[in-house]
Design an enzyme around this catalytic site. Structure first.
Site: not given
Length: 296
Positions: A231, A281, A207
């Site tokens: 995110s 993502q 991430d």
């Protein structure tokens, strides 16, 4: 405990407070929200702790629902959805102050011989990580010194990150840039020998830079930010065993960004070109404001 890698292992060592309930620390830091990779990594630890340990995780799918509050412990509740002959499924809910901030579903698979074996090779040949400068070195070269906030971040950073392409600093440099980025990464110190720790550490790292690919055609990665980023969701598929304290290449691209949301895809390779992990993502991008981007 001064080594950032040791701190990461400690961060992933959850306290079990009931059969299916775990508590994770959330360090008090000068951030607007808890880092999403931390919550994802801790949630996967909680899921893994309720399995027999013989089945490695092969996939996870997660949603970031609310910003986490730094300094406030996070409680992880695990639902044992399925224990089959080959697959185990767990659903994890992360809670702060009685509100769900994140949920994750993870699937674990008993190792077996594959009847079909293939993979696409990396899209390019990349330079070895030892030949590339660290992010801090590039910033020092550009600015003459590392700002105090980045000095603190560098001391806390559990991963050594080296961009394959030199960082861009001006509007002229980003003009015409493709929405792609690649970095070499590894933990800054040993992470021990527990495979679950390595999987969760890499989940943490996944991430950190993935949404860079969305921003590259628009603004310098380490210059003044014009966007709030958050995110929204995160998915990973784990293909082969690995160690997160050995170099891995994270090749990232953004196929589309529209409507305030940018999609990014990542492929994580070992030094021999073996595909270890696939990542997808979506992130929220809004014009920068002093407060975090809201997730509606």
């Amino acid at each position: 405990m001064t080594n950032p890698a040791e701190r990461l292992v400690d961060l992933l060592d959850l306290e079990q407070i009931e059969v299916n309930i775990f508590r994770g620390r959330s360090p008090e830091e000068s951030l607007q929200r808890v880092f999403g990779g931390q919550v994802a990594g801790q949630a996967l630890v909680a899921a893994g702790r309720t399995t027999d340990g013989e089945r490695p995780v092969h996939s996870l799918h997660a949603y970031f629902l609310r910003p986490g509050i730094p300094g406030v412990p996070i409680v992880y509740q695990v639902e044992r959805v399925r224990d089959g002959r080959s697959f185990t499924t767990r659903r994890v809910t992360a809670i702060q102050h009685g509100r769900t901030i994140f949920n994750l579903t993870a699937s674990f698979h008993r190792p077996e011989e594959g009847s079909i074996e293939h993979q696409l090779p990396p899209r390019l040949e990349f330079p070895d990580p030892e030949t590339l400068p660290t992010v801090a070195t590039e910033i020092r070269e550009h600015l003459g010194a590392l700002p105090e906030a980045l000095e603190r971040m560098e001391r806390r950073q559990p991963f050594d990150i080296r961009y394959v392409d030199r960082l861009r600093w001006t509007a002229e440099e980003i003009k015409g840039a493709e929405p792609r980025s690649a970095v070499w990464m590894r933990a800054v110190g040993p992470l021990g020998d527990d495979p679950l720790v390595h999987t969760c550490a890499l989940t943490y790292a996944s991430d950190m830079t993935l949404l860079d690919a969305v921003r590259i055609p628009v603004e310098p990665l380490w210059g003044p930010r014009g966007f709030d980023m958050a995110s929204l969701d995160h998915a990973m598929w784990f293909h082969r065993p690995f160690r997160a304290d050995e170099w891995f290449l994270y090749d990232q691209e953004s196929p589309v960004s529209t409507g305030g949301r940018g999609l990014a895809r990542g492929r994580i390779y070992d030094r021999d070109g073996g595909l270890l992990v696939s990542v997808v993502q979506e992130g929220l991008f809004r014009p920068y404001t002093p407060t975090p981007a809201a997730r509606d």
